[in-house]
Design a protein around this motif. Structure first.
Motif: not given
Length: 678
Positions: A168, A170-172, A570, A577, A598
């Motif tokens: 995914p 992600t924000a990180e 996604e 990613a 996000l």
């Protein structure tokens, strides 16, 4: 016999009179190589390429070279902009063999297209020796040549494969990408890396969205500093607007003078968003002048936007653009000439060649006294008139679907922001109005041309010229960029037909380009079979097909409420990613789409009889979160899902805000709307 006279590509037409017996890319060329039992010479370039011109003049216009090529090879000329799939396959081979790539690209292949020797530019003596050596190797060392080709195909097959790790986005991971960009940032000159330095438009767009989501002052500072450094440098045309392809140095001083549509479209979008978020006067001016450049210099009335302006003028790079102090005095008179030389850093020793200088802006004048700004604009106008009397660079006037899509999206966003920010009593209101009028017309021309000419039986074609569509099929980036453009036009105009067209292109992409892992190939499942099927996930000069299709899917899902398009986005971004966190400089557009996901993205509908002048629309434009979609107009307008079943409240214009398909209460005041978007 040279077979390029009937080509639609300006690049191929440049070679139509060569003594080389060129073929266009076609099955017949490879069949001829097989019949003659000779290798294929594949030469790839594009019309605005300086070193392509140099190699053409040195080698391909030379009778001796022509005879060598014709005797021992079948020669194929490829326009990389018309056939990005062919370019991608052989560029991967060139990089695998040499460690680098570029244009002109020179590839020797077997009659089935398998490359066995690759390179880029060769001076004529080197090229002659190379032709002789390859011909001898083909005659005397055939087995070794074939083994080399098989090894190259195996290597590039792995490089272009799908089915790698997914995760995914992600924000990180996005925070890590922003952190990596910050570490690689050129603190002195702005941008990333050393010479040659390219405008990092996609990374900057990502950093602006990252700043919006996280409040990161560092991301915003990188974007603002780079924006100013580029705008004041020689890479930016200080007279007519627009940007050159790249700077040959690390500090934006001397450009490679070609001006590409895709760079200027992406830079217009970046400066527009920087203006929207900060109100910065420099960003406002550069956005305005870049929009004007697109409309004045690249727009083809009744068609779309041309691909590029050449790097050379009459065979001399920069001839149109460089100045000496004496030339400034001649154009402006003694006082203004010396003032301009100081302002634009034109010196006796020069910053370019033969004592000439490329105009740079030595000081910030956007916030200077009105008298200084007036003198500056007067000088700019007079210098531009003098420059227009010089010989001008040629224009590559083919229309490329993906790049026109980028331009339409950028202009649509510029028009929305200009409507929200420019007041009638602003200093440049009349100039801004003139630019918005011509930019709007050019944008609509391009969109109508894509819809009427490039969409053939529901499928996209890559290029057209003089209103005649070319044969090459659209690749994934065409579908993504054009679908995103139609979504942008739907938001700007409130017309349902653009959303319908976008949906058709995305459905075709999902049906014809999708890979089993959730990613995409760059070519359709029924496209011409090359030695490998390209599937590059990284952004380069333009967004990768995968990034472009993901961005379009995110926007379309938000506009329609259809979750399957969001889920497809996604899955696609999950294939990119793992690269985002490690190679942030080559995934900016994908990261930008990830920021939109996000954020929500937010879906904003304003029900109003005055979509152009309603304060709610202006407030929504100013405060829209990353990747938000915005549609304004009367309730239940046909073909506009965001306006369906959304009435006025108490007879007043009303804003409806949803996020991730969850809606807040409708509001009628600007303050309440801003609070919901905060």
């Amino acid at each position: 016999m040279n077979r390029l006279a009937d080509a639609t590509s300006p690049y191929l037409l440049q070679h139509a009179d060569n003594p080389v017996d060129w073929w266009p890319w076609c099955p017949e060329a490879f069949a001829e190589a097989k019949r003659r039992d000779v290798p294929v010479l594949i030469s790839v370039g594009y019309a605005a390429c300086h070193w392509c011109h140099v190699m053409a003049h040195e080698s391909f216009e030379n009778e001796q070279v022509g005879a060598l090529v014709n005797d021992d090879f079948v020669a194929i000329k490829v326009d990389r902009e018309e056939r990005p799939d062919v370019d991608a396959v052989y560029m991967t081979a060139t990089q695998a063999m040499t460690g680098q790539g570029g244009w002109p690209m020179t590839v020797f292949a077997t009659p089935d297209g398998t490359p066995f020797f690759c390179g880029t530019y060769f001076p004529r003596p080197n090229f002659v020796r190379l032709l002789e050596s390859v011909a001898a190797a083909w005659r005397d060392q055939r087995e070794a040549v074939l083994r080399q080709g098989a090894a190259v195909v195996e290597a590039i097959g792995g490089a272009q494969a799908v089915g790698g790790p997914t995760a995914p986005l992600t924000a990180e991971l996005l925070d890590a990408a922003a952190g990596q960009l910050a570490r690689e940032y050129d603190e002195t000159n702005g941008g990333f890396g050393a010479a040659p330095k390219f405008p990092p438009h996609m990374n900057l767009l990502f950093l602006l969205r990252h700043h919006q989501r996280t409040g990161s002052a560092r991301s915003l500072e990188i974007a603002r500093h780079t924006a100013e450094a580029m705008a004041r440098g020689g890479i930016h045309d200080q007279l007519a607007g627009g940007f050159a392809r790249y700077s040959v140095d690390g500090h934006w001083t001397v450009p490679h003078f070609e001006k590409m549509l895709y760079d200027n479209a992406l830079l217009l979008r970046f400066y527009t968003q920087l203006w929207r978020l900060t109100g910065d006067r420099l960003a406002r001016r550069v956005a305005r002048d870049t929009a004007r450049f697109l409309a004045d210099e690249l727009h083809k009335p009744g068609e779309g936007f041309a691909s590029a302006l050449d790097a050379d003028t009459e065979g001399v790079e920069g001839l149109t653009y460089a100045w000496t102090p004496a030339q400034l005095v001649e154009a402006l008179g003694e006082s203004d000439g010396r003032w301009a030389a100081d302002l634009f850093e034109v010196t006796e020793s020069g910053t370019f060649e033969h004592g000439t200088s490329v105009l740079r802006l030595a000081r910030d004048v956007d916030d200077a006294d009105p008298q200084i700004r007036a003198r500056w604009q007067d000088v700019v106008g007079r210098l531009l008139a003098a420059r227009d009397a010089r010989p001008q660079p040629a224009r590559d006037d083919k229309v490329v679907a993906a790049w026109n899509g980028l331009a339409i999206t950028a202009i649509a966003e510029f028009l929305q922001v200009a409507a929200a920010y420019v007041a009638p009593d602003d200093e440049d209101a009349n100039l801004m109005e003139g630019v918005t009028i011509v930019a709007d017309g050019a944008m609509r021309d391009a969109a109508a041309h894509l819809a009427a000419v490039h969409v053939v039986d529901g499928r996209l074609r890559r290029t057209s010229r003089d209103k005649v569509v070319g044969e090459p099929a659209g690749v994934l980036e065409d579908y993504g960029c054009v679908a995103e453009a139609f979504c942008a036009l739907h938001q700007l105009t409130g017309e349902g037909r653009w959303l319908e067209l976008a949906g058709g292109l995305l459905d075709t992409a999902l049906a014809r380009f999708a890979a089993p892992d959730g990613g995409f190939y760059d070519t359709a499942d029924d496209a011409e079979r090359l030695i490998t099927r390209p599937a590059d996930p990284t952004d380069n000069a333009t967004p990768s097909g995968r990034s472009a299709i993901a961005a379009a899917l995110v926007t379309y899902a938000a506009l329609t409420g259809q979750t399957r398009y969001r889920e497809a986005a996604e899955r696609t971004l999950a294939t990119v990613a793992p690269i985002v966190g490690r190679h942030a400089r080559f995934t900016g557009y994908a990261a930008m789409a990830g920021e939109a996901l996000l954020s929500g993205p937010y879906e904003i509908a304003v029900v109003t009889d005055d979509p152009e002048g309603d304060p709610l629309v202006a407030a929504a434009t100013r405060h829209a979160p990353p990747g938000a979609v915005l549609v304004a107009g009367r309730t239940d307008r046909p073909g506009v899902p965001l306006l369906a079943d959304r009435p006025l409240v108490d007879g007043r214009p009303t804003a409806y805000v949803c996020r991730g398909f969850v809606c807040q209460r409708p509001v009628t005041s600007v303050d309440d709307l801003v609070a919901q978007l905060g």
